[in-house]
Design a protein around this motif. Structure first.
Motif, PDB file in Angstrom:
ATOM      1  N   LEU A  20      15.268  22.917  24.005  1.00 13.38           N
ATOM      2  CA  LEU A  20      15.753  24.043  24.809  1.00 13.38           C
ATOM      3  C   LEU A  20      16.501  23.481  26.006  1.00 13.38           C
ATOM      4  O   LEU A  20      15.949  22.682  26.772  1.00 13.38           O
ATOM      5  CB  LEU A  20      14.559  24.887  25.295  1.00 13.38           C
ATOM      6  CG  LEU A  20      14.888  25.971  26.319  1.00 13.38           C
ATOM      7  CD1 LEU A  20      15.768  27.064  25.715  1.00 13.38           C
ATOM      8  CD2 LEU A  20      13.610  26.579  26.884  1.00 13.38           C
ATOM      9  N   GLY A 131       3.538  15.961  24.118  1.00 14.17           N
ATOM     10  CA  GLY A 131       2.537  15.482  25.078  1.00 14.17           C
ATOM     11  C   GLY A 131       2.649  14.004  25.417  1.00 14.17           C
ATOM     12  O   GLY A 131       1.777  13.442  26.078  1.00 14.17           O
ATOM     13  N   LYS A 157       6.187  24.373  25.009  1.00 19.37           N
ATOM     14  CA  LYS A 157       6.435  24.899  23.663  1.00 19.37           C
ATOM     15  C   LYS A 157       5.103  24.796  22.930  1.00 19.37           C
ATOM     16  O   LYS A 157       4.733  23.721  22.452  1.00 19.37           O
ATOM     17  CB  LYS A 157       7.545  24.084  22.989  1.00 19.37           C
ATOM     18  CG  LYS A 157       8.914  24.305  23.637  1.00 19.37           C
ATOM     19  CD  LYS A 157       9.982  23.410  23.065  1.00 19.37           C
ATOM     20  CE  LYS A 157       9.872  22.013  23.601  1.00 19.37           C
ATOM     21  NZ  LYS A 157      10.861  21.072  23.039  1.00 19.37           N
TER      22      LYS A 157
HETATM   23  P1  5GP Z   1       6.763  15.374  25.320  1.00 22.55           P
HETATM   24  O1  5GP Z   1       6.592  14.022  25.938  1.00 22.55           O
HETATM   25  O2  5GP Z   1       5.678  16.334  25.676  1.00 22.55           O
HETATM   26  O3  5GP Z   1       7.001  15.283  23.837  1.00 22.55           O
HETATM   27  O4  5GP Z   1       8.106  15.973  25.910  1.00 22.55           O
HETATM   28  C1  5GP Z   1       8.172  16.208  27.282  1.00 22.55           C
HETATM   29  C2  5GP Z   1       9.336  15.517  27.900  1.00 22.55           C
HETATM   30  O5  5GP Z   1      10.473  15.545  27.046  1.00 22.55           O
HETATM   31  C3  5GP Z   1       9.731  16.243  29.154  1.00 22.55           C
HETATM   32  O6  5GP Z   1       9.532  15.386  30.269  1.00 22.55           O
HETATM   33  C4  5GP Z   1      11.192  16.594  28.984  1.00 22.55           C
HETATM   34  O7  5GP Z   1      11.962  15.756  29.759  1.00 22.55           O
HETATM   35  C5  5GP Z   1      11.514  16.331  27.536  1.00 22.55           C
HETATM   36  N1  5GP Z   1      11.571  17.565  26.713  1.00 22.55           N
HETATM   37  C6  5GP Z   1      10.732  17.930  25.711  1.00 22.55           C
HETATM   38  N2  5GP Z   1      11.127  19.048  25.121  1.00 22.55           N
HETATM   39  C7  5GP Z   1      12.239  19.441  25.777  1.00 22.55           C
HETATM   40  C8  5GP Z   1      13.130  20.567  25.616  1.00 22.55           C
HETATM   41  O8  5GP Z   1      12.993  21.446  24.764  1.00 22.55           O
HETATM   42  N3  5GP Z   1      14.155  20.649  26.510  1.00 22.55           N
HETATM   43  C9  5GP Z   1      14.376  19.706  27.464  1.00 22.55           C
HETATM   44  N4  5GP Z   1      15.416  19.884  28.283  1.00 22.55           N
HETATM   45  N5  5GP Z   1      13.567  18.629  27.633  1.00 22.55           N
HETATM   46  C10 5GP Z   1      12.510  18.499  26.793  1.00 22.55           C
END
Ligand code: 5GP
Length: 190
Positions: A20, A131, A157
C-alpha cells in the motif's frame, strides 16, 4: 482512527505484492497535521505508559515517532539504522530483518550508547506486514535488556502474519488502521 482510514481510502494506492502506497501523506510527503493527530491517538491508547524512549526504524518511522514523543514529555527518539558499513561491531546492537518492500535481508543497528538496561521503551513504526521489522526492533530491545511497554503501528495489514506473530511473543501491539484485505485494489478495514 477515522481520519487515517479516510486518508488511506482517498490517497492510498495498492501495488503488486500487497504494498500500500501512502506516499502523499506518510512515507514521502508528510502531512504534519495528521502526524500530530497520530501522536495524540497513540498518547490516548498508551496513556498508562511512561516511556523513557521511543524506538523506531529509519526512515518513515522517524517522523511518526517524533510526533508521538511530543505527547510523551518529549522523550528521546532512537531510530535503528539500515545499510551502514559495519565496522564498529562492539558498539551497536544488531539484528537481521527481511525487508518487506525490498525482499532482501538487512542488518539493522542501534548504538549501545542510546539504549540502556531497564529503559522503558515504546516502539513505533509505520507498517506491520510479516513482522520482520518489529521483530528486529524487539530483538534489539532484548539484547539491550530494555523493558518494552508496547508497540504502536500506524497501518497493520491484519491478513498478513506480523500482528499474530508479535502478539504470540507476548507483546502489546496497537494499530491505528487495520486493513483486512486489499483484493483487486479495494481497501477494506476491520
Ligand atoms: P514487515 O517487516 O512487518 O514485514 O513490514 C514492515 C516494514 O515494511 C515497514 O517498516 C514498512 O517500511 C514496510 N512495509 C510493509 N508493508 C508495507 C506496505 O504495504 N506499504 C509500505 N509503504 N511499506 C510497507
Amino acid at each position: 482512527m477515522k481520519l487515517l482510514e479516510e486518508m488511506i481510502i482517498k490517497y492510498g494506492k495498492v501495488y503488486p505484492n500487497d504494498v500500500l502506497k501512502i506516499d502523499s501523506f506518510l512515507n514521502h510527503q508528510i502531512d504534519i497535521k495528521l502526524m500530530f493527530e497520530i501522536g495524540k491517538e497513540f498518547k490516548r491508547i498508551f496513556n498508562d505508559c511512561k516511556p523513557d524512549k521511543i524506538l523506531t526504524i529509519e526512515a518513515s518511522g522517524i517522523g511518526i515517532a517524533t510526533a508521538v514523543s511530543t505527547y510523551f514529555d518529549y522523550c528521546p527518539v532512537v531510530f535503528a539504522k539500515k545499510d551502514r558499513a559495519l565496522n564498529m561491531f562492539n558498539e551497536t546492537y544488531q539484528s537481521k530483518e527481511i525487508s518487506y518492500t525490498r525482499g532482501s535481508t538487512k542488518l539493522i543497528e542501534v548504538s549501545r550508547e542510546y539504549l540502556s538496561e531497564n529503559d522503558n521503551i515504546l516502539i513505533i513504526d509505520d507498517f506491520l506486514a510479516n513482522g520482520e521489522a518489529l521483530n528486529s526492533l524487539l530483538d534489539i530491545c532484548r539484547q539491550a535488556k530494555c523493558n518494552v511497554l508496547g508497540c504502536g503501528i500506524v497501518v497493520c495489514k491484519t491478513y498478513q502474519p506480523g500482528l499474530k506473530r508479535i502478539e504470540k511473543l507476548g507483546y502489546r501491539v496497537e494499530c491505528l488502521a487495520k486493513i483486512k484485505s486489499m483484493d483487486n485494489g479495494e481497501i477494506y478495514f476491520e
